[in-house]
Scaffold this motif. Structure first.
Motif, PDB file in Angstrom:
ATOM      1  N   LYS A  79      36.863  -1.690  27.053  1.00  0.00           N
ATOM      2  CA  LYS A  79      35.644  -2.066  26.351  1.00  0.00           C
ATOM      3  C   LYS A  79      35.063  -0.826  25.684  1.00  0.00           C
ATOM      4  CE  LYS A  79      31.155  -4.275  27.143  1.00  0.00           C
ATOM      5  NZ  LYS A  79      30.261  -4.923  28.145  1.00  0.00           N
ATOM      6  N   LEU A  80      34.608  -0.968  24.441  1.00  0.00           N
ATOM      7  CA  LEU A  80      34.159   0.186  23.674  1.00  0.00           C
ATOM      8  C   LEU A  80      32.669   0.114  23.380  1.00  0.00           C
ATOM      9  CD1 LEU A  80      37.062   0.390  21.039  1.00  0.00           C
ATOM     10  CD2 LEU A  80      36.814   1.725  23.148  1.00  0.00           C
ATOM     11  N   ARG A  81      32.082   1.286  23.190  1.00  0.00           N
ATOM     12  CA  ARG A  81      30.674   1.390  22.784  1.00  0.00           C
ATOM     13  C   ARG A  81      30.638   1.878  21.342  1.00  0.00           C
ATOM     14  NH1 ARG A  81      29.461   5.657  27.371  1.00  0.00           N
ATOM     15  NH2 ARG A  81      31.397   6.327  26.370  1.00  0.00           N
ATOM     16  N   PHE A  82      29.893   1.141  20.506  1.00  0.00           N
ATOM     17  CA  PHE A  82      29.793   1.470  19.089  1.00  0.00           C
ATOM     18  C   PHE A  82      28.343   1.769  18.723  1.00  0.00           C
ATOM     19  CE2 PHE A  82      33.311  -1.541  19.549  1.00  0.00           C
ATOM     20  CZ  PHE A  82      34.348  -0.878  18.923  1.00  0.00           C
TER      21      PHE A  82
ATOM     22  N   THR B  75      25.361  -0.933  18.932  1.00  0.00           N
ATOM     23  CA  THR B  75      23.955  -0.555  18.759  1.00  0.00           C
ATOM     24  C   THR B  75      23.733  -0.092  17.331  1.00  0.00           C
ATOM     25  OG1 THR B  75      23.781   0.144  21.072  1.00  0.00           O
ATOM     26  CG2 THR B  75      22.099   0.958  19.558  1.00  0.00           C
ATOM     27  N   LEU B  76      22.712  -0.646  16.710  1.00  0.00           N
ATOM     28  CA  LEU B  76      22.342  -0.253  15.351  1.00  0.00           C
ATOM     29  C   LEU B  76      21.039   0.526  15.406  1.00  0.00           C
ATOM     30  CD1 LEU B  76      22.419  -0.308  12.251  1.00  0.00           C
ATOM     31  CD2 LEU B  76      21.463  -2.614  12.329  1.00  0.00           C
ATOM     32  N   ILE B  77      21.092   1.791  14.998  1.00  0.00           N
ATOM     33  CA  ILE B  77      19.898   2.642  14.956  1.00  0.00           C
ATOM     34  C   ILE B  77      19.316   2.514  13.549  1.00  0.00           C
ATOM     35  CG2 ILE B  77      19.009   4.971  15.303  1.00  0.00           C
ATOM     36  CD1 ILE B  77      21.651   5.529  16.860  1.00  0.00           C
ATOM     37  N   ALA B  78      18.234   1.756  13.446  1.00  0.00           N
ATOM     38  CA  ALA B  78      17.730   1.334  12.135  1.00  0.00           C
ATOM     39  C   ALA B  78      16.659   2.239  11.554  1.00  0.00           C
ATOM     40  CB  ALA B  78      17.192  -0.095  12.232  1.00  0.00           C
ATOM     41  N   GLY B  79      16.251   3.290  12.255  1.00  0.00           N
ATOM     42  CA  GLY B  79      15.174   4.114  11.734  1.00  0.00           C
ATOM     43  C   GLY B  79      13.842   3.417  11.885  1.00  0.00           C
ATOM     44  N   ARG B  80      12.984   3.581  10.903  1.00  0.00           N
ATOM     45  CA  ARG B  80      11.636   3.001  10.998  1.00  0.00           C
ATOM     46  C   ARG B  80      11.691   1.491  11.134  1.00  0.00           C
ATOM     47  NH1 ARG B  80       8.082   0.664   7.652  1.00  0.00           N
ATOM     48  NH2 ARG B  80       9.486   0.918   5.874  1.00  0.00           N
ATOM     49  N   LYS B  81      12.501   0.831  10.274  1.00  0.00           N
ATOM     50  CA  LYS B  81      12.535  -0.627  10.271  1.00  0.00           C
ATOM     51  C   LYS B  81      13.821  -1.104   9.624  1.00  0.00           C
ATOM     52  CE  LYS B  81       9.622  -4.547   8.836  1.00  0.00           C
ATOM     53  NZ  LYS B  81       8.414  -4.909   8.056  1.00  0.00           N
ATOM     54  N   LEU B  82      14.409  -2.159  10.165  1.00  0.00           N
ATOM     55  CA  LEU B  82      15.627  -2.710   9.601  1.00  0.00           C
ATOM     56  C   LEU B  82      15.344  -3.270   8.207  1.00  0.00           C
ATOM     57  CD1 LEU B  82      18.618  -3.380  10.396  1.00  0.00           C
ATOM     58  CD2 LEU B  82      17.801  -5.694  10.875  1.00  0.00           C
TER      59      LEU B  82
ATOM     60  N   GLU C 190      22.426  -4.668  19.765  1.00  0.00           N
ATOM     61  CA  GLU C 190      21.141  -4.033  20.088  1.00  0.00           C
ATOM     62  C   GLU C 190      20.635  -3.313  18.842  1.00  0.00           C
ATOM     63  OE1 GLU C 190      19.067  -0.653  22.976  1.00  0.00           O
ATOM     64  OE2 GLU C 190      21.246  -0.947  23.018  1.00  0.00           O
ATOM     65  N   ILE C 191      19.412  -3.614  18.438  1.00  0.00           N
ATOM     66  CA  ILE C 191      18.824  -3.003  17.243  1.00  0.00           C
ATOM     67  C   ILE C 191      17.671  -2.112  17.676  1.00  0.00           C
ATOM     68  CG2 ILE C 191      17.716  -3.423  15.018  1.00  0.00           C
ATOM     69  CD1 ILE C 191      19.061  -6.205  15.059  1.00  0.00           C
ATOM     70  N   ILE C 192      17.756  -0.845  17.336  1.00  0.00           N
ATOM     71  CA  ILE C 192      16.711   0.118  17.678  1.00  0.00           C
ATOM     72  C   ILE C 192      15.901   0.405  16.419  1.00  0.00           C
ATOM     73  CG2 ILE C 192      16.217   2.452  18.489  1.00  0.00           C
ATOM     74  CD1 ILE C 192      18.804   2.368  20.084  1.00  0.00           C
ATOM     75  N   GLU C 193      14.630   0.002  16.424  1.00  0.00           N
ATOM     76  CA  GLU C 193      13.726   0.265  15.308  1.00  0.00           C
ATOM     77  C   GLU C 193      12.608   1.196  15.786  1.00  0.00           C
ATOM     78  OE1 GLU C 193      13.434  -3.356  12.399  1.00  0.00           O
ATOM     79  OE2 GLU C 193      13.246  -4.144  14.447  1.00  0.00           O
ATOM     80  N   GLY C 194      11.956   1.859  14.835  1.00  0.00           N
ATOM     81  CA  GLY C 194      10.902   2.789  15.202  1.00  0.00           C
ATOM     82  C   GLY C 194      11.429   4.051  15.859  1.00  0.00           C
TER      83      GLY C 194
END
Length: 365
Positions: A147-150, A180-187, A209-213
């Motif tokens: 299983k991989l982490r992206f 995981t998507l690192i979206a910055g301030r906002k997607l 997983e979406i990381i915003e802010g």
């Protein structure tokens, strides 16, 4: 006496001119096309190549073959410096290439500012697009074992499309992965609110997983440091942050915009050197910043085709009118598309059908 026309790069903005190279040759001019690869990959279909919707052959066109069949010369080389006073291009091979008129369509790159040390093999900038093909091959092989982490860094259109198609790649390969998507301030912060919500819901439904802010700080070989101090480990990561032109023009002392793109006037000519033209992501349009989207390169095609011949023949050029609106369609990786036209938004299979039709038609042309 004929002149020498040099195309640097075989991207979207040059396509119409390259297909019609014979027009320049029939007027007695010599045509040379230079690029780092015999192929050009179309960025609009790149995420679909990552997931396997498209085969590599469907996403690229053979620039070298196209040029040779029309009587031009293709040079597989990279321009490393421009001498605009002597009208000479210095190549990576050490050779020099003189020109009378030159046109640049060298695209863009993902900034490497966040990298800590050398670029690791498991980290893939989304530009140039061929990186997505390399990523697909590496990921499919690794999925067989574990299983991989992206991680995907960038919450714009490229980040959304890469994330969505990465999910499809994992699913269709029969593997398991956490994305995981690192979206910055906002997607999709620059798009209408509904566009961001549809994309967010679509990815979340598939377990992304979406990381915003929060933003990526430093990117290392197997981990990403976020602005809030959190460490995100990964097996494979993609850099899909804001793109920028290559430093070629700035390093050559040619006027540029703030992002380093060749500063051009309404005729797509350098504001200081009228024999130098450009189109696509590598230019800065004087008086009006243009988004880095393919639609502008497509609209620049006929203008460059005409103005390059006009420059060779010392005739009047035509102005480029960017237009005020364009529609954007995202490939959501699950057979659906996300289309926006101003405040009008549509999502579903018909939107992807339209995108697929437009992209395939462009490649056939």
């Amino acid at each position: 006496m004929g002149k020498h026309l040099v195309f640097v790069g075989g991207g979207h903005a040059h396509l119409t001119a390259l297909v019609n190279i014979g027009e320049y040759i029939r007027q007695g001019h010599r045509v040379t096309v230079g690029g780092p690869s015999p192929y050009h990959y179309y960025s609009g279909m790149g995420p679909g190549m990552l997931s396997g919707i498209y085969r590599p052959q469907e996403v690229r066109f053979h620039t070298q073959k196209l040029v040779a069949e029309r009587g031009g010369e293709f040079r597989e080389d990279r321009v490393v410096r421009i001498d605009p006073k002597n009208k000479t291009l210095s190549l990576q091979s050490g050779q020099e290439l003189p020109y009378d008129v030159a046109s640049f369509n060298t695209g863009s790159e993902v900034p490497r500012d966040l990298l800590s040390g050398e670029e690791p093999e498991n980290l893939f900038p989304v530009k140039p697009v061929v990186h997505l093909l390399k990523a697909r091959r590496a990921i499919r092989s690794a999925l067989k074992d574990r299983k991989l982490r992206f991680a995907v860094v960038g919450g714009g259109a490229a980040g959304v499309e890469v994330t969505a198609n990465l999910w499809r790649l994992v699913r269709d390969s029969g593997g398991k992965g956490e994305i995981t998507l690192i979206a910055g301030r906002k997607l999709l912060g620059g798009a209408p609110e509904r566009v961001g919500k549809i994309a967010r819901d679509s990815l979340a439904e598939r377990g992304v997983e979406i990381i915003e802010g929060n933003r990526a700080g430093r990117i290392q070989k197997e981990s990403i440091s976020l602005a809030d101090g959190k460490i995100l480990p990964y097996d494979f990561a993609f850099m899909a942050m804001g793109i920028q032109p290559l430093p070629l023009f700035r390093q050559s002392g040619i006027p540029t915009g703030e992002d380093g793109g060749l500063l051009v006037n309404s005729h797509l000519q350098s504001v200081s050197y009228p024999e130098i033209f450009g189109g696509g992501d590598c230019i800065a349009f004087a008086g009006r910043p243009l988004a880095k989207v393919g639609v502008y390169a497509v609209r620049q095609n006929p203008v460059l085709r005409h103005n390059l011949l006009a420059a060779l023949e010392e005739e009047a050029p035509k102005p480029f009118h960017p237009g005020r609106r364009y529609f954007l369609i995202l490939n959501l990786g699950d057979g659906r598309g996300l289309l926006s036209w101003g405040s009008w938004v549509c999502a579903g299979r018909p939107a992807f059908f339209l995108k697929n039709h437009i992209d395939r038609r462009l490649m056939r042309s």
